[in-house]
Write an enzyme that holds these catalytic residues in place. Structure first.
Site, PDB file in Angstrom:
ATOM      1  N   ASP A  41       1.742   2.712 -16.053  1.00 44.52           N
ATOM      2  CA  ASP A  41       2.674   1.593 -15.894  1.00 44.52           C
ATOM      3  C   ASP A  41       3.992   2.025 -16.529  1.00 44.52           C
ATOM      4  OD1 ASP A  41       4.204  -0.764 -16.181  1.00 44.52           O
ATOM      5  OD2 ASP A  41       2.403  -2.007 -16.263  1.00 44.52           O
ATOM      6  N   GLU A  44      -2.611 -10.689   6.153  1.00 47.10           N
ATOM      7  CA  GLU A  44      -3.744 -11.549   5.811  1.00 47.10           C
ATOM      8  C   GLU A  44      -3.778 -12.763   6.730  1.00 47.10           C
ATOM      9  OE1 GLU A  44      -3.801 -12.346   1.602  1.00 47.10           O
ATOM     10  OE2 GLU A  44      -4.123 -10.245   1.128  1.00 47.10           O
ATOM     11  N   ALA A  64      -8.115 -15.066  -7.232  1.00 49.10           N
ATOM     12  CA  ALA A  64      -7.755 -16.228  -8.057  1.00 49.10           C
ATOM     13  C   ALA A  64      -8.674 -17.408  -7.793  1.00 49.10           C
ATOM     14  CB  ALA A  64      -6.313 -16.625  -7.762  1.00 49.10           C
ATOM     15  N   HIS A 118      -9.184 -12.238  -0.169  1.00 47.70           N
ATOM     16  CA  HIS A 118      -8.194 -12.637  -1.191  1.00 47.70           C
ATOM     17  C   HIS A 118      -8.772 -13.736  -2.101  1.00 47.70           C
ATOM     18  CE1 HIS A 118      -3.598 -12.726  -2.011  1.00 47.70           C
ATOM     19  NE2 HIS A 118      -4.285 -12.969  -3.118  1.00 47.70           N
ATOM     20  N   VAL A 171      -7.105  -5.450  -6.092  1.00 44.82           N
ATOM     21  CA  VAL A 171      -6.986  -6.920  -6.130  1.00 44.82           C
ATOM     22  C   VAL A 171      -5.523  -7.303  -6.358  1.00 44.82           C
ATOM     23  CG1 VAL A 171      -9.327  -7.598  -6.867  1.00 44.82           C
ATOM     24  CG2 VAL A 171      -7.627  -7.012  -8.574  1.00 44.82           C
ATOM     25  N   LYS A 225      -0.753  -8.314 -17.044  1.00 51.95           N
ATOM     26  CA  LYS A 225      -1.736  -9.317 -17.499  1.00 51.95           C
ATOM     27  C   LYS A 225      -3.130  -9.000 -16.956  1.00 51.95           C
ATOM     28  CE  LYS A 225       0.791 -12.770 -15.970  1.00 51.95           C
ATOM     29  NZ  LYS A 225       2.001 -12.030 -15.570  1.00 51.95           N
ATOM     30  N   VAL A 226      -3.217  -8.849 -15.618  1.00 49.34           N
ATOM     31  CA  VAL A 226      -4.537  -8.609 -15.026  1.00 49.34           C
ATOM     32  C   VAL A 226      -5.031  -7.216 -15.411  1.00 49.34           C
ATOM     33  CG1 VAL A 226      -5.876  -8.496 -12.886  1.00 49.34           C
ATOM     34  CG2 VAL A 226      -4.004 -10.154 -13.083  1.00 49.34           C
ATOM     35  N   ARG A 240      -2.061  -6.270  -4.233  1.00 51.09           N
ATOM     36  CA  ARG A 240      -1.486  -6.643  -2.945  1.00 51.09           C
ATOM     37  C   ARG A 240      -1.798  -5.541  -1.937  1.00 51.09           C
ATOM     38  NH1 ARG A 240      -1.569 -10.921  -4.284  1.00 51.09           N
ATOM     39  NH2 ARG A 240       0.061 -12.492  -4.484  1.00 51.09           N
TER      40      ARG A 240
HETATM   41  N1  LIG Z   1      -6.131 -10.914  -5.696  1.00 54.02           N
HETATM   42  C1  LIG Z   1      -5.690 -11.990  -6.297  1.00 54.02           C
HETATM   43  O1  LIG Z   1      -6.087 -13.097  -5.992  1.00 54.02           O
HETATM   44  C2  LIG Z   1      -4.705 -11.847  -7.402  1.00 54.02           C
HETATM   45  C3  LIG Z   1      -4.720 -12.732  -8.485  1.00 54.02           C
HETATM   46  C4  LIG Z   1      -3.768 -12.581  -9.499  1.00 54.02           C
HETATM   47  C5  LIG Z   1      -2.832 -11.575  -9.392  1.00 54.02           C
HETATM   48  N2  LIG Z   1      -2.827 -10.777  -8.290  1.00 54.02           N
HETATM   49  C6  LIG Z   1      -1.855  -9.709  -8.168  1.00 54.02           C
HETATM   50  O2  LIG Z   1      -2.102  -8.780  -9.187  1.00 54.02           O
HETATM   51  C7  LIG Z   1      -0.900  -8.111  -9.537  1.00 54.02           C
HETATM   52  C8  LIG Z   1      -0.738  -8.115 -11.042  1.00 54.02           C
HETATM   53  O3  LIG Z   1      -0.634  -9.441 -11.523  1.00 54.02           O
HETATM   54  P1  LIG Z   1      -0.284  -9.679 -13.059  1.00 54.02           P
HETATM   55  O4  LIG Z   1      -0.400 -11.128 -13.300  1.00 54.02           O
HETATM   56  O5  LIG Z   1      -1.044  -8.747 -13.890  1.00 54.02           O
HETATM   57  O6  LIG Z   1       1.237  -9.250 -13.055  1.00 54.02           O
HETATM   58  P2  LIG Z   1       2.053  -8.649 -14.277  1.00 54.02           P
HETATM   59  O7  LIG Z   1       3.467  -8.816 -13.913  1.00 54.02           O
HETATM   60  O8  LIG Z   1       1.571  -9.232 -15.551  1.00 54.02           O
HETATM   61  O9  LIG Z   1       1.694  -7.109 -14.260  1.00 54.02           O
HETATM   62  C9  LIG Z   1       2.176  -6.207 -13.323  1.00 54.02           C
HETATM   63  C10 LIG Z   1       2.382  -4.898 -14.024  1.00 54.02           C
HETATM   64  O10 LIG Z   1       2.705  -3.921 -13.044  1.00 54.02           O
HETATM   65  C11 LIG Z   1       3.625  -3.046 -13.638  1.00 54.02           C
HETATM   66  N3  LIG Z   1       4.337  -2.251 -12.635  1.00 54.02           N
HETATM   67  C12 LIG Z   1       5.481  -2.546 -11.977  1.00 54.02           C
HETATM   68  N4  LIG Z   1       5.812  -1.527 -11.169  1.00 54.02           N
HETATM   69  C13 LIG Z   1       4.872  -0.576 -11.333  1.00 54.02           C
HETATM   70  C14 LIG Z   1       4.673   0.712 -10.776  1.00 54.02           C
HETATM   71  N5  LIG Z   1       5.527   1.223  -9.892  1.00 54.02           N
HETATM   72  N6  LIG Z   1       3.603   1.410 -11.164  1.00 54.02           N
HETATM   73  C15 LIG Z   1       2.731   0.910 -12.071  1.00 54.02           C
HETATM   74  N7  LIG Z   1       2.877  -0.308 -12.642  1.00 54.02           N
HETATM   75  C16 LIG Z   1       3.922  -1.039 -12.265  1.00 54.02           C
HETATM   76  C17 LIG Z   1       4.515  -3.941 -14.440  1.00 54.02           C
HETATM   77  O11 LIG Z   1       5.202  -3.224 -15.444  1.00 54.02           O
HETATM   78  C18 LIG Z   1       3.533  -4.920 -15.022  1.00 54.02           C
HETATM   79  O12 LIG Z   1       3.098  -4.515 -16.295  1.00 54.02           O
HETATM   80  C19 LIG Z   1       0.186  -8.818  -8.762  1.00 54.02           C
HETATM   81  O13 LIG Z   1       0.445  -8.119  -7.578  1.00 54.02           O
HETATM   82  C20 LIG Z   1      -0.432 -10.141  -8.403  1.00 54.02           C
HETATM   83  O14 LIG Z   1       0.147 -10.694  -7.278  1.00 54.02           O
HETATM   84  C21 LIG Z   1      -3.735 -10.885  -7.319  1.00 54.02           C
HETATM   85  O1  LIG Z   2      -0.768 -13.568  -6.788  1.00 55.60           O
HETATM   86  C1  LIG Z   2      -1.684 -14.342  -7.007  1.00 55.60           C
HETATM   87  O2  LIG Z   2      -1.636 -15.250  -7.850  1.00 55.60           O
HETATM   88  C2  LIG Z   2      -2.962 -14.141  -6.289  1.00 55.60           C
HETATM   89  O3  LIG Z   2      -2.823 -13.236  -5.269  1.00 55.60           O
HETATM   90  C3  LIG Z   2      -3.606 -15.408  -5.853  1.00 55.60           C
HETATM   91  O4  LIG Z   2      -3.127 -15.816  -4.618  1.00 55.60           O
HETATM   92  P1  LIG Z   2      -3.691 -17.188  -4.018  1.00 55.60           P
HETATM   93  O5  LIG Z   2      -3.074 -18.264  -4.820  1.00 55.60           O
HETATM   94  O6  LIG Z   2      -3.239 -17.213  -2.609  1.00 55.60           O
HETATM   95  O7  LIG Z   2      -5.166 -17.151  -4.180  1.00 55.60           O
END
Ligand SMILES: NC(=O)c1ccc[n+]([C@@H]2O[C@H](COP(=O)([O-])OP(=O)(O)OC[C@H]3O[C@@H](n4cnc5c(N)ncnc54)[C@H](O)[C@@H]3O)[C@@H](O)[C@H]2O)c1
Ligand SMILES: O=C(O)[C@H](O)COP(=O)(O)O
Length: 620
Positions: free
Chosen positions: A247, A337, A359, A356, A306, A227-228, A308
């Site tokens: 991916d 963290e 979001a 962090h 962004v 998604k992201v 983990r």
């Molecule tokens: N920094 C923040 O505040 C923040 C906010 C939102 C999401 N996130 C993090 O961002 C990441 C992605 O979130 P999302 O909502 O897009 O998740 P998502 O599940 O939609 O996407 C993750 C993608 O990673 C792929 N993937 C799995 N293993 C893999 C590998 N070994 N190599 C490459 N790709 C691989 C999956 O197939 C999937 O398409 C998560 O770790 C989430 O926790 C962080």
């Molecule tokens: O995985 C997530 O949704 C993001 O890392 C956001 O984390 P937070 O809710 O602690 O901001």
């Protein structure tokens, strides 16, 4: 007032029921709604009327449970939800409408363990570790953990599953915020915005020091095209970048649709000028960026994380920054963290860091709060959440059409296990579904879980639900196999019958053994009511609404009357009865449904009836 009056009239005293209406402090503004309460996770356990009375906001909802032929009225305690991290107001308002909400932030692990034993649900973001200790401390009360966000690496999913606790997340509401933060870090890093700002605030004017690099025409590798990642890719293309992605699980056509080429890991890291990380933290991705990776990476690459912190070996990244392999890094997430104050990575001059914040936009937090509040409330009501992380996702329409079969499945399981003679451990359970449906159109996961629940709960103290059914069965060495038999009838009806066979066991009611020597019971749903239709090789037809007495006797006149009289003398009401026989005046079994539970004396009298060869009382 109409609602209140209607309820009062429903509860008017009668010859058989006392006056409950005095219990209800209803005012003219009371309202009522019919709801189904579910206590065991996904099986409606009773129907009730929920009252809301603004004049008496503290009265608990009342639930009206059917008890035998009457009703029992109980106060339905509001669930308690612990919100352990800051949550948007709109989500909190939804939660408060439904439950008692305890917002306690910054709890220590010990404080969390103390509080959790009083809570039915817990809502966290990424800052709270929901460990095995938390699930153990809840002593089974915790029904759902809601993660207000995407990543669930701070929740011990295995421990949650073992304790039958559902974990739900809010996977969509912060996607755009995270993607925007990724782009913010990309552009800020390329143009040294953070360092230049700090320098100016220190009174300097360093135009030559902070010459940046351009983005247009550069290659960005998006690692994790979910998604992201895909939102970042879309935005980066708008900045004139070439975007490739790695991916292993993403469909190539989805990438192609936005002009992104999916490539191997090695190709991505060896060709990209910028690498943006968007994969989840899993055992496979942990420290996927390490010394070995940095040895293969394109020299002078710039990395944005962004996702983990744990997907990067932070010591290796520090070395790569120091020796110039990595020109710059922009980090929003860290292995620990918050990272230590003296973290050499955070303090590195070529690193920009945010705490962090991916979001953390007003819009995303409101969205996440509502998304998680709805998921948690749904889960507490017993609905299977669409965002369940540790349970099969069964679409609502499948659940609704299977509802009567779900009850049948559990009751058959309960019945079968009570037919097993003490000491003979159950190992093999075969479930046979007869249906006109194509196997792909019949989702039996919920049914299997309910059968498991029916078999295990009467013989253990474990609470079984759809979350932990398969795990619990495996733990107990119970092998459950499923078989489908096609029956040429209407595919409108999902199932014709469910049969349960317990193999290699002795039975306390020998007639329950089929010709193959298995304890066999079969049930069907007729007019929405689950019924027992086969015991061993005897056909019967008994509603599974109360308790059941099975008696084997020779099919002679007077048997029914004799047993009926014994029950009648003890004021035990027979709700239904059915006789299955091999042939007239040969072996037969009587299946008798009773509303009340006979005492030992009564059961003894039935056993002593000369024509009764064996009998068993089964509690459903
Ligand atoms: N920094 C923040 O505040 C923040 C906010 C939102 C999401 N996130 C993090 O961002 C990441 C992605 O979130 P999302 O909502 O897009 O998740 P998502 O599940 O939609 O996407 C993750 C993608 O990673 C792929 N993937 C799995 N293993 C893999 C590998 N070994 N190599 C490459 N790709 C691989 C999956 O197939 C999937 O398409 C998560 O770790 C989430 O926790 C962080
Ligand atoms: O995985 C997530 O949704 C993001 O890392 C956001 O984390 P937070 O809710 O602690 O901001």
């Amino acid at each position: 007032m109409a609602a209140a009056a209607a309820i009062k009239s429903l509860l008017r005293p009668s010859a058989t029921s006392p006056d409950f209406s005095a219990l209800l402090p209803l005012s003219a503004s009371s309202s009522a709604s019919c709801v189904s309460f579910r206590s065991s996770g996904f099986q409606p356990s009773f129907l009730g009327i929920r009252l809301a009375d603004p004049a008496h906001p503290t009265i608990p909802a009342l639930r009206i449970r059917s008890a035998g032929r009457g009703v029992r009225i109980e106060a339905a305690a509001r669930p308690t939800i612990l919100v352990a991290e800051k949550l948007g107001e709109a989500g909190l308002a939804l939660l408060r409408d439904f439950a008692n909400v305890d917002c306690s932030y910054n709890l220590s692990p010990e404080e969390l363990c103390v509080k959790i034993s009083l809570c039915d649900a817990l809502i966290v973001r990424s800052g709270t570790k929901v460990t095995r200790e938390v699930f153990e401390a809840s002593k089974g009360r915790l029904k759902v953990v809601g993660r207000a966000g995407v990543g669930i690496d701070n929740v011990d999913l295995q421990a949650a599953t073992e304790s039958g606790c559902l974990v739900v997340n809010a996977p969509t509401a912060n996607t755009v915020a995270a993607a925007e933060h990724g782009i913010a870090l990309l552009t800020a890093m390329a143009r040294n915005v953070a360092q230049a700002d700090a320098s100016m605030k220190a009174g300097k004017w360093q135009r030559n020091k902070y010459v940046g690099v351009s983005l247009v025409g550069k290659t960005l590798a998006v690692m994790g095209f979910g998604k992201v990642g895909s939102e970042v890719a879309r935005r980066a293309k708008g900045l004139g970048m070439q975007v490739i992605a790695h991916d292993p699980y993403a469909p190539a056509d989805r990438a192609r649709a936005i002009g992104v080429e999916l490539v191997s890991f090695d190709e991505a890291i060896s060709t990209a000028d910028f690498i943006s990380l968007h994969m989840p933290l899993t055992p496979t991705t942990a420290k996927i960026f390490n010394d070995e990776t940095f040895a293969k990476i394109k020299k002078g690459v710039r990395i944005i994380n962004v996702a983990r912190g744990g997907v990067i070996d932070e010591d290796a990244l520090f070395r790569a920054l120091d020796n110039g392999t990595v020109a710059q890094a922009a980090l929003d997430v860290f292995t620990i963290e918050p990272p230590p104050k003296d973290s050499k990575l955070v303090l590195h001059e070529n690193v920009i860091a945010t705490p962090h914040l991916g979001a953390s936009t007003v819009e995303a937090q409101e969205g996440v709060a509502v998304e998680i509040a709805e998921a948690v409330i749904g889960a507490l009501k017993g609905e299977l959440a669409a965002t369940a992380v540790n349970a099969p996702m069964v679409p609502a329409q499948v659940l609704s059409e299977l509802a009567p079969y779900v009850i049948l499945a559990e009751k058959l399981g309960r019945l079968a296990v009570q037919l097993v003679a003490g000491g003979s451990g159950i190992k093999g359970v075969k479930v046979v579904y007869t249906s006109a449906r194509d196997p792909d159109d019949l989702d039996t996961r919920v049914l299997r879980a309910m059968i498991t629940k029916g078999i295990i709960e009467p013989i253990s103290s474990v609470f079984v639900n759809i979350v932990n059914a398969d795990y619990t069965a495996k733990q107990r060495g119970l092998r459950i196999s499923e078989e489908r038999i096609f029956r040429d009838s209407s595919p409108e009806i999902p199932l014709d019958s469910i049969q349960i066979h317990l193999s290699n066991v002795e039975s306390k009611f020998a007639s329950a053994l089929s010709d193959a020597g298995d304890i066999t019971v079969e049930g069907r749903v007729k007019d929405g009511i689950p019924r027992l239709t086969l015991v061993g090789s005897f056909s019967v037809d008994v509603s599974l609404e109360g308790n059941v007495i099975l008696c084997r006797n020779v099919d002679l006149p007077g048997n029914i009357g004799r047993v009926g009289r014994i029950l009648g003398e003890q004021n035990i009401n027979i709700s239904f009865m059915s006789v299955g026989r091999t042939a007239p005046r040969k072996q037969a079994i009587m299946a008798i449904g009773v509303d009340e539970e006979p005492n030992k004396e009564t059961l003894k009298k039935i056993g002593e009836t000369p024509t009764i060869e064996e009998f068993v009382f089964l509690k459903l």
